[in-house]
Motif scaffolding. Structure first.
Motif, PDB file in Angstrom:
ATOM      1  N   VAL A 255       0.915  -1.503   0.450  1.00 27.74           N
ATOM      2  CA  VAL A 255       0.334  -0.128   0.121  1.00 27.74           C
ATOM      3  C   VAL A 255       0.771   1.084  -0.338  1.00 27.74           C
ATOM      4  O   VAL A 255       0.775   2.368  -1.034  1.00 27.74           O
ATOM      5  CB  VAL A 255      -0.934   0.346   1.604  1.00 27.74           C
ATOM      6  N   ASP A 256       2.141   1.689   0.730  1.00 28.45           N
ATOM      7  CA  ASP A 256       2.319   2.175   0.917  1.00 28.45           C
ATOM      8  C   ASP A 256       3.598   2.858  -0.405  1.00 28.45           C
ATOM      9  O   ASP A 256       3.722   3.461  -0.645  1.00 28.45           O
ATOM     10  CB  ASP A 256       3.956   1.909   1.804  1.00 28.45           C
ATOM     11  N   THR A 257       4.203   1.344  -1.020  1.00 26.17           N
ATOM     12  CA  THR A 257       4.613   1.894  -1.888  1.00 26.17           C
ATOM     13  C   THR A 257       3.510   2.676  -3.557  1.00 26.17           C
ATOM     14  O   THR A 257       3.958   2.881  -4.324  1.00 26.17           O
ATOM     15  CB  THR A 257       5.304   0.690  -2.750  1.00 26.17           C
ATOM     16  N   VAL A 258       1.923   1.105  -3.407  1.00 22.94           N
ATOM     17  CA  VAL A 258       1.998   2.435  -4.226  1.00 22.94           C
ATOM     18  C   VAL A 258       1.218   4.077  -3.510  1.00 22.94           C
ATOM     19  O   VAL A 258       1.773   4.424  -4.884  1.00 22.94           O
ATOM     20  CB  VAL A 258       0.241   1.377  -4.385  1.00 22.94           C
ATOM     21  N   LEU A 259       0.746   3.842  -2.829  1.00 26.08           N
ATOM     22  CA  LEU A 259       0.696   5.127  -2.592  1.00 26.08           C
ATOM     23  C   LEU A 259       2.036   6.334  -2.732  1.00 26.08           C
ATOM     24  O   LEU A 259       1.825   7.770  -3.667  1.00 26.08           O
ATOM     25  CB  LEU A 259       0.172   5.760  -1.029  1.00 26.08           C
ATOM     26  N   ALA A 260       3.217   5.888  -2.053  1.00 25.37           N
ATOM     27  CA  ALA A 260       4.056   6.568  -2.945  1.00 25.37           C
ATOM     28  C   ALA A 260       4.625   7.065  -4.235  1.00 25.37           C
ATOM     29  O   ALA A 260       4.960   7.931  -4.851  1.00 25.37           O
ATOM     30  CB  ALA A 260       5.732   6.090  -1.775  1.00 25.37           C
ATOM     31  N   ALA A 261       4.083   5.974  -5.412  1.00 18.89           N
ATOM     32  CA  ALA A 261       4.627   6.117  -6.667  1.00 18.89           C
ATOM     33  C   ALA A 261       3.020   7.148  -6.822  1.00 18.89           C
ATOM     34  O   ALA A 261       3.871   7.696  -7.700  1.00 18.89           O
ATOM     35  CB  ALA A 261       4.528   4.926  -7.412  1.00 18.89           C
ATOM     36  N   VAL A 262       1.950   6.735  -6.991  1.00 17.33           N
ATOM     37  CA  VAL A 262       1.185   7.476  -7.430  1.00 17.33           C
ATOM     38  C   VAL A 262       1.479   9.065  -6.533  1.00 17.33           C
ATOM     39  O   VAL A 262       1.468  10.747  -7.450  1.00 17.33           O
ATOM     40  CB  VAL A 262      -0.075   7.533  -7.201  1.00 17.33           C
ATOM     41  N   ALA A 263       1.799   9.408  -5.449  1.00 22.24           N
ATOM     42  CA  ALA A 263       2.079  10.687  -5.144  1.00 22.24           C
ATOM     43  C   ALA A 263       3.849  11.374  -5.738  1.00 22.24           C
ATOM     44  O   ALA A 263       3.612  12.520  -6.021  1.00 22.24           O
ATOM     45  CB  ALA A 263       2.438  11.100  -3.602  1.00 22.24           C
ATOM     46  N   SER A 264       4.480  10.775  -5.856  1.00 20.67           N
ATOM     47  CA  SER A 264       5.445  11.409  -7.328  1.00 20.67           C
ATOM     48  C   SER A 264       5.546  11.930  -8.394  1.00 20.67           C
ATOM     49  O   SER A 264       6.504  12.215  -8.795  1.00 20.67           O
ATOM     50  CB  SER A 264       6.473  10.522  -6.426  1.00 20.67           C
ATOM     51  N   GLN A 265       4.699  11.733  -9.515  1.00 22.30           N
ATOM     52  CA  GLN A 265       4.088  11.454 -10.393  1.00 22.30           C
ATOM     53  C   GLN A 265       3.824  13.012 -10.602  1.00 22.30           C
ATOM     54  O   GLN A 265       3.435  13.502 -10.322  1.00 22.30           O
ATOM     55  CB  GLN A 265       3.194  10.411 -11.410  1.00 22.30           C
ATOM     56  N   ARG A 266       4.395  12.716 -12.426  1.00 20.28           N
ATOM     57  CA  ARG A 266       3.663  14.376 -12.347  1.00 20.28           C
ATOM     58  C   ARG A 266       3.469  13.781 -13.888  1.00 20.28           C
ATOM     59  O   ARG A 266       3.940  13.033 -14.528  1.00 20.28           O
ATOM     60  CB  ARG A 266       5.154  15.065 -13.335  1.00 20.28           C
ATOM     61  N   PHE A 267       1.682  14.220 -14.626  1.00 21.11           N
ATOM     62  CA  PHE A 267       0.441  13.765 -15.253  1.00 21.11           C
ATOM     63  C   PHE A 267       0.463  14.485 -15.933  1.00 21.11           C
ATOM     64  O   PHE A 267       0.704  16.394 -16.074  1.00 21.11           O
ATOM     65  CB  PHE A 267      -0.740  13.117 -14.650  1.00 21.11           C
TER      66      PHE A 267
END
Length: 201
Positions: free
Chosen positions: A179-191
């Motif tokens: 869960v932490d990995t998914v949340l961190a990955a989404v939060a760090s992206q720029r779309f």
């Protein structure tokens, strides 16, 4: 001399017994194997007692499911919206990882694909309230600049979708680290500004 229980107490005792019986039967026999007759027999009540409160076995099972997980899946309110979202996702993962609840939830979701009445009940009572609460929390986090400027509806898919994929398709409920990995990955992206669809209103 023992005083007899009043009607309200007897009714509550029956209601609790019915919900407990519904959960037990789902765990033992799967959603498809449960009937109103079996619930009534396990709870020690008559079928009319069940139909007095619920219109179908779908309604009984969803009530049992919601009551069982209500306290575990409530959103925390600490003032740190991102950590509150993380805490809620951890609680979802914890429930899905339970040997009794994970297969039950997967069974209900699977049965809903072929049962319009169950699908409608699940959509109105489980999916929509959870979705709306999640999106409201995502908007608060976006206002703080801690999630990408993307449709909250799409962000909800990106954050929660992998959790359900792991349960329903991979058969491997995720843990807190995932869960932490998914949340961190989404939060760090720029779309791209055009990415995503319309937000859920």
């Amino acid at each position: 001399m023992t005083k007899a229980a009043g009607p309200s107490r007897r009714s509550e005792r029956s209601r609790v017994a019915i919900l407990r019986a519904a959960l037990e039967l789902c765990r033992e026999q799967g959603f498809g194997g449960v009937t109103i007759e079996k619930i009534a027999a396990r709870a020690g009540v008559g079928k009319p007692t069940i139909y007095r409160w619920w219109s179908s076995k779908h309604a009984v099972i969803l009530d049992a499911f919601m009551e069982h997980i209500a306290t575990e899946l409530s959103f925390p309110e600490t003032g740190d919206h991102l950590e509150d979202l993380r805490g809620w996702l951890h609680s979802v993962a914890r429930v899905l990882a339970e040997s009794s609840m994970g297969p039950l939830i997967a069974g209900v979701v699977g049965a809903a694909q072929y049962d319009p009445a169950l699908a409608a009940e699940f959509h109105q009572r489980v999916y929509l309230p959870t979705r709306q609460t999640t999106i409201a929390r995502i908007r608060r986090i976006q206002d703080e600049g801690r999630l990408p400027d993307l449709s909250p509806d799409t962000l909800a898919d990106l954050i929660t979708g992998p959790i359900w994929f792991r349960l329903l398709v991979a058969g491997d409920p995720p843990g807190p680290d995932y869960v932490d990995t998914v949340l961190a990955a989404v939060a760090s992206q720029r779309f791209p500004a055009s990415a995503g669809g319309e937000a859920l209103q």
